[in-house]
Design a protein around this motif. Structure first.
Motif, PDB file in Angstrom:
ATOM      1  N   GLU A  82       0.810  -1.214   0.000  1.00 36.35           N
ATOM      2  CA  GLU A  82       0.000   0.000   0.000  1.00 36.35           C
ATOM      3  C   GLU A  82       0.849   1.273   0.000  1.00 36.35           C
ATOM      4  O   GLU A  82       0.354   2.343  -0.324  1.00 36.35           O
ATOM      5  CB  GLU A  82      -0.916   0.011   1.238  1.00 36.35           C
ATOM      6  CG  GLU A  82      -1.858  -1.181   1.339  1.00 36.35           C
ATOM      7  CD  GLU A  82      -3.037  -1.087   0.392  1.00 36.35           C
ATOM      8  OE1 GLU A  82      -3.182  -0.043  -0.267  1.00 36.35           O
ATOM      9  OE2 GLU A  82      -3.820  -2.053   0.315  1.00 36.35           O
ATOM     10  N   ALA A  83       2.126   1.172   0.392  1.00 29.51           N
ATOM     11  CA  ALA A  83       2.999   2.343   0.464  1.00 29.51           C
ATOM     12  C   ALA A  83       4.442   1.917   0.202  1.00 29.51           C
ATOM     13  O   ALA A  83       4.800   0.745   0.386  1.00 29.51           O
ATOM     14  CB  ALA A  83       2.886   3.008   1.836  1.00 29.51           C
ATOM     15  N   GLY A  84       5.262   2.871  -0.215  1.00 30.95           N
ATOM     16  CA  GLY A  84       6.654   2.563  -0.511  1.00 30.95           C
ATOM     17  C   GLY A  84       7.404   1.990   0.673  1.00 30.95           C
ATOM     18  O   GLY A  84       8.270   1.125   0.527  1.00 30.95           O
ATOM     19  N   ALA A  85       7.044   2.445   1.890  1.00 28.94           N
ATOM     20  CA  ALA A  85       7.713   1.958   3.102  1.00 28.94           C
ATOM     21  C   ALA A  85       7.434   0.490   3.369  1.00 28.94           C
ATOM     22  O   ALA A  85       8.137  -0.142   4.166  1.00 28.94           O
ATOM     23  CB  ALA A  85       7.273   2.801   4.303  1.00 28.94           C
ATOM     24  N   ASP A  86       6.423  -0.069   2.712  1.00 26.79           N
ATOM     25  CA  ASP A  86       6.102  -1.485   2.914  1.00 26.79           C
ATOM     26  C   ASP A  86       7.228  -2.400   2.451  1.00 26.79           C
ATOM     27  O   ASP A  86       7.305  -3.558   2.878  1.00 26.79           O
ATOM     28  CB  ASP A  86       4.817  -1.854   2.172  1.00 26.79           C
ATOM     29  CG  ASP A  86       3.582  -1.223   2.791  1.00 26.79           C
ATOM     30  OD1 ASP A  86       3.648  -0.835   3.970  1.00 26.79           O
ATOM     31  OD2 ASP A  86       2.554  -1.111   2.092  1.00 26.79           O
ATOM     32  N   MET A  87       8.093  -1.909   1.574  1.00 24.31           N
ATOM     33  CA  MET A  87       9.200  -2.736   1.087  1.00 24.31           C
ATOM     34  C   MET A  87      10.097  -3.161   2.235  1.00 24.31           C
ATOM     35  O   MET A  87      10.628  -4.280   2.244  1.00 24.31           O
ATOM     36  CB  MET A  87      10.002  -1.967   0.033  1.00 24.31           C
ATOM     37  CG  MET A  87      10.949  -2.842  -0.766  1.00 24.31           C
ATOM     38  SD  MET A  87      10.043  -4.025  -1.805  1.00 24.31           S
ATOM     39  CE  MET A  87      11.376  -5.124  -2.294  1.00 24.31           C
ATOM     40  N   HIS A  88      10.265  -2.278   3.227  1.00 32.25           N
ATOM     41  CA  HIS A  88      11.069  -2.630   4.404  1.00 32.25           C
ATOM     42  C   HIS A  88      10.432  -3.790   5.165  1.00 32.25           C
ATOM     43  O   HIS A  88      11.124  -4.722   5.595  1.00 32.25           O
ATOM     44  CB  HIS A  88      11.205  -1.419   5.324  1.00 32.25           C
ATOM     45  CG  HIS A  88      11.669  -1.765   6.710  1.00 32.25           C
ATOM     46  ND1 HIS A  88      12.956  -2.192   6.972  1.00 32.25           N
ATOM     47  CD2 HIS A  88      11.008  -1.777   7.909  1.00 32.25           C
ATOM     48  CE1 HIS A  88      13.076  -2.442   8.270  1.00 32.25           C
ATOM     49  NE2 HIS A  88      11.913  -2.202   8.847  1.00 32.25           N
ATOM     50  N   LYS A  89       9.109  -3.746   5.314  1.00 31.01           N
ATOM     51  CA  LYS A  89       8.414  -4.814   6.028  1.00 31.01           C
ATOM     52  C   LYS A  89       8.531  -6.136   5.273  1.00 31.01           C
ATOM     53  O   LYS A  89       8.728  -7.194   5.879  1.00 31.01           O
ATOM     54  CB  LYS A  89       6.937  -4.443   6.207  1.00 31.01           C
ATOM     55  CG  LYS A  89       6.700  -3.185   7.021  1.00 31.01           C
ATOM     56  CD  LYS A  89       5.221  -2.846   7.058  1.00 31.01           C
ATOM     57  CE  LYS A  89       4.958  -1.560   7.815  1.00 31.01           C
ATOM     58  NZ  LYS A  89       3.535  -1.183   7.804  1.00 31.01           N
ATOM     59  N   ILE A  90       8.391  -6.064   3.960  1.00 31.65           N
ATOM     60  CA  ILE A  90       8.493  -7.269   3.141  1.00 31.65           C
ATOM     61  C   ILE A  90       9.862  -7.916   3.285  1.00 31.65           C
ATOM     62  O   ILE A  90       9.986  -9.124   3.433  1.00 31.65           O
ATOM     63  CB  ILE A  90       8.207  -6.918   1.662  1.00 31.65           C
ATOM     64  CG1 ILE A  90       6.736  -6.547   1.488  1.00 31.65           C
ATOM     65  CG2 ILE A  90       8.576  -8.073   0.736  1.00 31.65           C
ATOM     66  CD1 ILE A  90       6.416  -5.931   0.154  1.00 31.65           C
ATOM     67  N   THR A  91      10.908  -7.076   3.267  1.00 34.01           N
ATOM     68  CA  THR A  91      12.275  -7.581   3.407  1.00 34.01           C
ATOM     69  C   THR A  91      12.513  -8.136   4.806  1.00 34.01           C
ATOM     70  O   THR A  91      13.079  -9.224   4.975  1.00 34.01           O
ATOM     71  CB  THR A  91      13.287  -6.465   3.110  1.00 34.01           C
ATOM     72  OG1 THR A  91      13.062  -5.961   1.787  1.00 34.01           O
ATOM     73  CG2 THR A  91      14.710  -6.983   3.213  1.00 34.01           C
ATOM     74  N   ALA A  92      12.070  -7.392   5.815  1.00 34.05           N
ATOM     75  CA  ALA A  92      12.307  -7.794   7.201  1.00 34.05           C
ATOM     76  C   ALA A  92      11.610  -9.106   7.544  1.00 34.05           C
ATOM     77  O   ALA A  92      12.146  -9.925   8.307  1.00 34.05           O
ATOM     78  CB  ALA A  92      11.841  -6.690   8.151  1.00 34.05           C
ATOM     79  N   CYS A  93      10.421  -9.319   7.001  1.00 36.67           N
ATOM     80  CA  CYS A  93       9.652 -10.530   7.302  1.00 36.67           C
ATOM     81  C   CYS A  93       9.890 -11.642   6.287  1.00 36.67           C
ATOM     82  O   CYS A  93       9.271 -12.706   6.382  1.00 36.67           O
ATOM     83  CB  CYS A  93       8.164 -10.200   7.351  1.00 36.67           C
ATOM     84  SG  CYS A  93       7.721  -9.037   8.639  1.00 36.67           S
ATOM     85  N   LYS A  94      10.776 -11.369   5.308  1.00 43.49           N
ATOM     86  CA  LYS A  94      11.121 -12.351   4.282  1.00 43.49           C
ATOM     87  C   LYS A  94       9.896 -12.848   3.517  1.00 43.49           C
ATOM     88  O   LYS A  94       9.760 -14.034   3.212  1.00 43.49           O
ATOM     89  CB  LYS A  94      11.883 -13.519   4.906  1.00 43.49           C
ATOM     90  CG  LYS A  94      13.196 -13.112   5.554  1.00 43.49           C
ATOM     91  CD  LYS A  94      13.934 -14.296   6.143  1.00 43.49           C
ATOM     92  CE  LYS A  94      15.252 -13.848   6.768  1.00 43.49           C
ATOM     93  NZ  LYS A  94      15.999 -14.967   7.380  1.00 43.49           N
ATOM     94  N   LEU A  95       8.995 -11.902   3.220  1.00 36.68           N
ATOM     95  CA  LEU A  95       7.848 -12.246   2.387  1.00 36.68           C
ATOM     96  C   LEU A  95       8.319 -12.440   0.949  1.00 36.68           C
ATOM     97  O   LEU A  95       9.050 -11.594   0.428  1.00 36.68           O
ATOM     98  CB  LEU A  95       6.815 -11.124   2.437  1.00 36.68           C
ATOM     99  CG  LEU A  95       6.007 -10.978   3.732  1.00 36.68           C
ATOM    100  CD1 LEU A  95       5.399  -9.590   3.822  1.00 36.68           C
ATOM    101  CD2 LEU A  95       4.917 -12.028   3.799  1.00 36.68           C
ATOM    102  N   PRO A  96       7.965 -13.513   0.283  1.00 40.18           N
ATOM    103  CA  PRO A  96       8.366 -13.707  -1.114  1.00 40.18           C
ATOM    104  C   PRO A  96       7.810 -12.592  -1.984  1.00 40.18           C
ATOM    105  O   PRO A  96       6.600 -12.420  -2.087  1.00 40.18           O
ATOM    106  CB  PRO A  96       7.746 -15.065  -1.471  1.00 40.18           C
ATOM    107  CG  PRO A  96       7.483 -15.733  -0.170  1.00 40.18           C
ATOM    108  CD  PRO A  96       7.167 -14.646   0.797  1.00 40.18           C
ATOM    109  N   THR A  97       8.673 -11.825  -2.611  1.00 46.59           N
ATOM    110  CA  THR A  97       8.211 -10.675  -3.389  1.00 46.59           C
ATOM    111  C   THR A  97       7.336 -11.092  -4.564  1.00 46.59           C
ATOM    112  O   THR A  97       6.429 -10.357  -4.953  1.00 46.59           O
ATOM    113  CB  THR A  97       9.397  -9.848  -3.900  1.00 46.59           C
ATOM    114  OG1 THR A  97      10.284 -10.707  -4.641  1.00 46.59           O
ATOM    115  CG2 THR A  97      10.159  -9.223  -2.752  1.00 46.59           C
ATOM    116  N   ALA A  98       7.578 -12.265  -5.123  1.00 46.89           N
ATOM    117  CA  ALA A  98       6.781 -12.715  -6.261  1.00 46.89           C
ATOM    118  C   ALA A  98       5.330 -12.994  -5.879  1.00 46.89           C
ATOM    119  O   ALA A  98       4.473 -13.132  -6.752  1.00 46.89           O
ATOM    120  CB  ALA A  98       7.399 -13.970  -6.880  1.00 46.89           C
TER     121      ALA A  98
END
Length: 298
Positions: A82-98
């Motif tokens: 929902e926001a650009g800052a979400d990329m940090h959360k995705i990386t930190a929680c190791k969510l598969p980007t695909a």
């Protein structure tokens, strides 16, 4: 509990709040306490009802801590950015980007859009400006693609039959967006074509819309997508509006997956957090010993 004390995952709210105050994590500002056990229980209930043909997708926002997202990741959920800052959360929680879905494009910087593209994320497109913002993020000032791995961007176009909520830059109908996408994919100065790869549609089934027969209507729109993509999948259908309807959703999701030969992303938020969080508006009083705590709940 039986004594009238508010508890979360076996711990008293009195103890939780006094510990947070002692560690300086909270003051008089509002904060949220989430129950990990209840969240997991809610997710399992949703999976039981909607079946194994759906990928549950949870929208990220500022209220969701890394701990909550880690729990959801452990349960196999995907995320909606929902926001650009979400990329940090995705990386930190190791969510598969695909497995992440990006909602719109107009409110992200070029650098963030490039990060999302390189992560092979899916984009929910609403209008021609969305395509414009994406293409500009992929090009230099001369109109050339920046790097080779930015040649393809997976996009989902909005359904006309079950339209999603409008984005900030408006929304166009499916046929006009298909035409805009084809024009955008014309060869540029570097001779590359097919910058955008249409892989599906995104929609919202309103609570007053019966699910019976809805899958066939979605298939008709997916056929338009498959025609313009030359049958190059894999395909996806993103569905919102099913919170509170999980008991009747299984047949609908199964039919969409079968008729469209697509992976079905089901956006869920309220059902996942149902009775799993407490908003504390203010700590009105906490005794020095921590034995007496008075809270104002939201």
């Amino acid at each position: 509990d039986e004594e009238g004390n508010l508890r979360c995952d076996g711990q008293s709210m009195r103890g939780i709040v006094s510990d947070l105050l002692a560690q300086g994590h909270v003051d008089r500002r509002p904060f949220i306490v989430d129950s990990a056990a209840k969240i997991v229980d809610n997710v399992k209930k949703i999976k039981h009802h909607i079946g194994d043909k759906a990928q549950i997708c949870f929208p990220l926002n500022a209220k969701h801590t890394l701990r909550v997202l880690s729990i959801l990741r452990a349960e196999g959920l995907a995320a909606q950015v929902e926001a650009g800052a979400d990329m940090h959360k995705i990386t930190a929680c190791k969510l598969p980007t695909a497995e992440c879905v990006v909602n719109g494009t107009s409110h992200y910087s070029d650098n963030k859009l490039r990060d999302f593209i390189e992560g092979d994320m899916l984009f929910r497109i609403y209008s021609t400006p969305d395509l414009k913002f994406l293409k500009e993020a992929m090009q230099d000032s001369e109109g050339r693609l920046l790097v080779a791995n930015l040649k393809k961007v997976k996009v989902m176009l909005p359904s006309e039959v079950f339209p999603p909520p409008k984005a900030a830059c408006g929304m166009e109908n499916l046929s006009s967006l298909v035409s805009a996408l084809q024009k955008t994919n014309e060869a540029g100065k570097d001779g590359l074509t097919h910058v955008f790869h249409p892989v599906g549609i995104h929609c919202r089934v309103s609570s007053d819309v019966p699910l019976e027969g809805a899958a066939e209507l979605i298939k008709q729109e997916m056929d338009q997508i498959k025609a313009v993509s030359n049958g190059q999948g894999p395909y996806s259908v993103f569905v919102g509006g099913l919170d509170g309807r999980i008991e009747e959703a299984k047949q609908f999701v199964t039919e969409v997956a079968a008729l469209c030969s697509a992976r079905v992303y089901v956006k869920m938020a309220e059902d996942i957090l149902h009775e799993a969080r407490v908003m504390v508006d203010r700590v009105l009083h906490c005794s020095p010993s921590g034995e007496e705590v008075t809270l104002q709940l939201g």
